[in-house]
Design a protein around this motif. Structure first.
Motif, PDB file in Angstrom:
ATOM      1  N   GLU A   1      58.937  49.212  53.430  1.00  0.00           N
ATOM      2  CA  GLU A   1      58.243  47.816  52.870  1.00  0.00           C
ATOM      3  C   GLU A   1      56.924  48.118  52.819  1.00  0.00           C
ATOM      4  O   GLU A   1      56.461  46.755  52.585  1.00  0.00           O
ATOM      5  N   PHE A   2      55.881  48.967  52.709  1.00  0.00           N
ATOM      6  CA  PHE A   2      55.113  48.892  52.234  1.00  0.00           C
ATOM      7  C   PHE A   2      55.067  48.522  50.184  1.00  0.00           C
ATOM      8  O   PHE A   2      54.495  47.759  50.178  1.00  0.00           O
ATOM      9  N   ALA A   3      56.561  49.821  50.177  1.00  0.00           N
ATOM     10  CA  ALA A   3      56.303  49.289  48.744  1.00  0.00           C
ATOM     11  C   ALA A   3      56.893  47.925  48.093  1.00  0.00           C
ATOM     12  O   ALA A   3      56.219  47.660  47.209  1.00  0.00           O
ATOM     13  N   ASP A   4      58.034  47.681  49.104  1.00  0.00           N
ATOM     14  CA  ASP A   4      58.446  45.997  49.292  1.00  0.00           C
ATOM     15  C   ASP A   4      57.430  44.819  48.933  1.00  0.00           C
ATOM     16  O   ASP A   4      57.754  44.224  48.695  1.00  0.00           O
ATOM     17  N   ALA A   5      56.673  45.377  49.982  1.00  0.00           N
ATOM     18  CA  ALA A   5      55.311  44.418  49.884  1.00  0.00           C
ATOM     19  C   ALA A   5      54.273  44.152  48.451  1.00  0.00           C
ATOM     20  O   ALA A   5      54.185  43.065  47.881  1.00  0.00           O
ATOM     21  N   ILE A   6      54.444  45.168  47.916  1.00  0.00           N
ATOM     22  CA  ILE A   6      53.627  45.187  46.531  1.00  0.00           C
ATOM     23  C   ILE A   6      54.704  44.362  45.791  1.00  0.00           C
ATOM     24  O   ILE A   6      54.660  44.214  44.742  1.00  0.00           O
ATOM     25  N   ARG A   7      56.577  44.908  45.024  1.00  0.00           N
ATOM     26  CA  ARG A   7      56.472  44.147  44.545  1.00  0.00           C
ATOM     27  C   ARG A   7      57.600  42.939  44.071  1.00  0.00           C
ATOM     28  O   ARG A   7      57.085  41.918  43.819  1.00  0.00           O
ATOM     29  N   LEU A   8      56.824  41.910  45.815  1.00  0.00           N
ATOM     30  CA  LEU A   8      56.626  40.885  46.631  1.00  0.00           C
ATOM     31  C   LEU A   8      55.638  40.454  46.194  1.00  0.00           C
ATOM     32  O   LEU A   8      55.057  38.843  46.608  1.00  0.00           O
ATOM     33  N   GLY A   9      54.847  41.193  45.458  1.00  0.00           N
ATOM     34  CA  GLY A   9      53.255  40.714  45.002  1.00  0.00           C
ATOM     35  C   GLY A   9      52.316  40.659  45.704  1.00  0.00           C
ATOM     36  O   GLY A   9      51.502  39.091  45.649  1.00  0.00           O
ATOM     37  N   MET A  10      52.195  41.217  46.965  1.00  0.00           N
ATOM     38  CA  MET A  10      51.150  40.648  48.321  1.00  0.00           C
ATOM     39  C   MET A  10      49.904  41.062  47.729  1.00  0.00           C
ATOM     40  O   MET A  10      49.253  40.308  48.579  1.00  0.00           O
ATOM     41  N   GLY A  11      49.986  42.380  46.972  1.00  0.00           N
ATOM     42  CA  GLY A  11      48.697  42.782  46.632  1.00  0.00           C
ATOM     43  C   GLY A  11      49.737  44.138  45.333  1.00  0.00           C
ATOM     44  O   GLY A  11      50.761  44.699  45.916  1.00  0.00           O
ATOM     45  N   TRP A  12      48.045  44.979  44.858  1.00  0.00           N
ATOM     46  CA  TRP A  12      48.398  46.709  44.909  1.00  0.00           C
ATOM     47  C   TRP A  12      47.286  47.303  45.385  1.00  0.00           C
ATOM     48  O   TRP A  12      47.677  47.294  46.691  1.00  0.00           O
ATOM     49  N   GLY A  13      49.551  48.484  45.458  1.00  0.00           N
ATOM     50  CA  GLY A  13      48.930  49.614  45.511  1.00  0.00           C
ATOM     51  C   GLY A  13      49.419  51.449  45.779  1.00  0.00           C
ATOM     52  O   GLY A  13      49.788  51.147  44.466  1.00  0.00           O
ATOM     53  N   MET A  14      49.140  52.051  46.231  1.00  0.00           N
ATOM     54  CA  MET A  14      49.077  53.270  45.943  1.00  0.00           C
ATOM     55  C   MET A  14      50.944  53.453  46.741  1.00  0.00           C
ATOM     56  O   MET A  14      50.745  53.586  47.552  1.00  0.00           O
ATOM     57  N   VAL A  15      51.177  53.904  45.671  1.00  0.00           N
ATOM     58  CA  VAL A  15      52.885  54.861  45.878  1.00  0.00           C
ATOM     59  C   VAL A  15      53.618  55.647  44.707  1.00  0.00           C
ATOM     60  O   VAL A  15      52.505  55.603  43.833  1.00  0.00           O
ATOM     61  N   PRO A  16      53.704  56.505  45.673  1.00  0.00           N
ATOM     62  CA  PRO A  16      54.253  57.650  44.891  1.00  0.00           C
ATOM     63  C   PRO A  16      54.508  57.397  43.901  1.00  0.00           C
ATOM     64  O   PRO A  16      56.180  56.948  43.672  1.00  0.00           O
ATOM     65  N   GLU A  17      54.536  58.325  42.918  1.00  0.00           N
ATOM     66  CA  GLU A  17      54.761  58.113  41.684  1.00  0.00           C
ATOM     67  C   GLU A  17      56.731  58.605  41.485  1.00  0.00           C
ATOM     68  O   GLU A  17      57.539  58.250  40.741  1.00  0.00           O
ATOM     69  N   ILE A  18      56.934  59.633  42.417  1.00  0.00           N
ATOM     70  CA  ILE A  18      58.271  59.978  41.677  1.00  0.00           C
ATOM     71  C   ILE A  18      59.536  58.960  43.019  1.00  0.00           C
ATOM     72  O   ILE A  18      60.356  58.867  42.469  1.00  0.00           O
ATOM     73  N   GLU A  19      58.404  57.753  43.122  1.00  0.00           N
ATOM     74  CA  GLU A  19      59.285  56.628  44.155  1.00  0.00           C
ATOM     75  C   GLU A  19      59.036  54.911  42.529  1.00  0.00           C
ATOM     76  O   GLU A  19      60.311  54.868  42.594  1.00  0.00           O
ATOM     77  N   CYS A  20      58.275  55.630  42.089  1.00  0.00           N
ATOM     78  CA  CYS A  20      58.169  54.401  41.750  1.00  0.00           C
ATOM     79  C   CYS A  20      58.319  54.360  39.771  1.00  0.00           C
ATOM     80  O   CYS A  20      57.823  53.482  39.087  1.00  0.00           O
TER      81      CYS A  20
END
Length: 293
Positions: free
Chosen positions: A224-243
């Protein structure tokens, strides 16, 4: 000092579980007086207290060491039974700690390959705080960012997990069209896992010398953390192997080549480890070597 007896170790384990001498006595089917006598005898043998007599009772460092021994002894007993009577025993129970991002991105598939050998209880904890559970004997192995071993534990490096500061393209256009500097970083909302998560602060220090405190959304779940970033809620730190692939095709924007944070990961486990614990550790190490930096 003589060796700590199995009876004394089980008594400390029961006290830690129950939180009181009376509760431990019920679990052990003895009187509270008998539990007190065992504790006094153990403290006399060790030459130091093992309990803080609060409610609930707390263990001293010496008590925690005895507790780890008790739970290692329990694990080794299960391992011995499996070795002596493999036809009557199934998978062994095992408790380990894995941080949420590792569990979400790389650790679960290799662990799934051990389902015929082990029944896992996986505790989720931040990689910088997982050793508390190992130190308290609540788990027998942990994926952690700490290289210094807990007393009684061995440690080996798994690899480095790189995080990228990313955001959704429309978000980048709205907040960073004029560039990434202290002004835009102070105004642009960020997404953080929880209040123990310091990855965003580490990244900000790489991007600007100014002390900035952007408005923050807290989303304490990896997916859900990564989804929040994808939905434009803010910028954040996502694992490179995920994004990595989303950045490559433009579905996510990497803020800057400097907008990264590297987290070394280690596997710590009880030195008096069972065969199945060693197998879990070897499996995680092999997977990490293939997938992490």
């Amino acid at each position: 000092m003589r060796a700590v007896t199995a009876e004394a170790a089980r008594t400390i384990d029961a006290i830690a579980e129950a939180g009181t001498l009376e509760g431990a006595a019920r679990a052990l089917h003895v009187t509270p007086s008998a539990v007190s006598q065992r504790v006094r005898a153990l403290e006399a043998e060790l030459g130091r207290p093992v309990l803080h007599r609060t409610r609930p009772i707390e263990l001293t460092d010496a008590g925690l060491a005895v507790l780890r021994f008790a739970r290692q002894l329990e694990q080794l007993t299960v391992d011995l039974q499996a070795e002596l009577s493999p036809e009557t025993t199934g998978p062994e129970p095992l408790t380990i700690v894995v941080n949420s991002d590792s569990l979400h991105t790389w650790a679960l598939p290799p662990l799934a390959g051990l389902v015929d050998r082990v029944y896992l209880e996986i505790l989720r904890e931040d990689e910088e705080h997982s050793l508390t559970l190992l130190r308290e004997g609540a788990a027998s192995g942990a994926v952690t960012a700490e290289a210094d071993p807990v007393p009684g534990c061995s440690v080996e490096q798994l690899g480095v997990m790189r995080y990228l500061a990313v955001c959704e393209p429309a978000y980048a256009e709205r907040w960073f069209s004029g560039g990434i500097d202290s002004t835009s970083l102070a105004a642009a909302p960020s997404v953080t896992y929880d209040r123990k998560d310091n990855l965003q602060r580490r990244c900000l220090r790489r991007l600007t010398p100014a002390q900035v405190e952007p408005p923050t959304h807290y989303v304490p779940a990896s997916a859900e953390f990564a989804d929040a970033i994808r939905l434009g809620m803010g910028w954040g730190m996502v694992p490179e192997i995920e994004c990595r692939e989303e950045v490559r095709v433009g579905d996510l924007v990497h803020l800057s080549e400097r907008a990264v944070a590297d987290v070394p990961l280690y596997w710590q486990q009880w030195r008096r480890s069972s065969a199945v614990l060693r197998e879990v550790g070897d499996t995680l190490h092999e997977a990490a070597q293939a997938l992490l930096r």
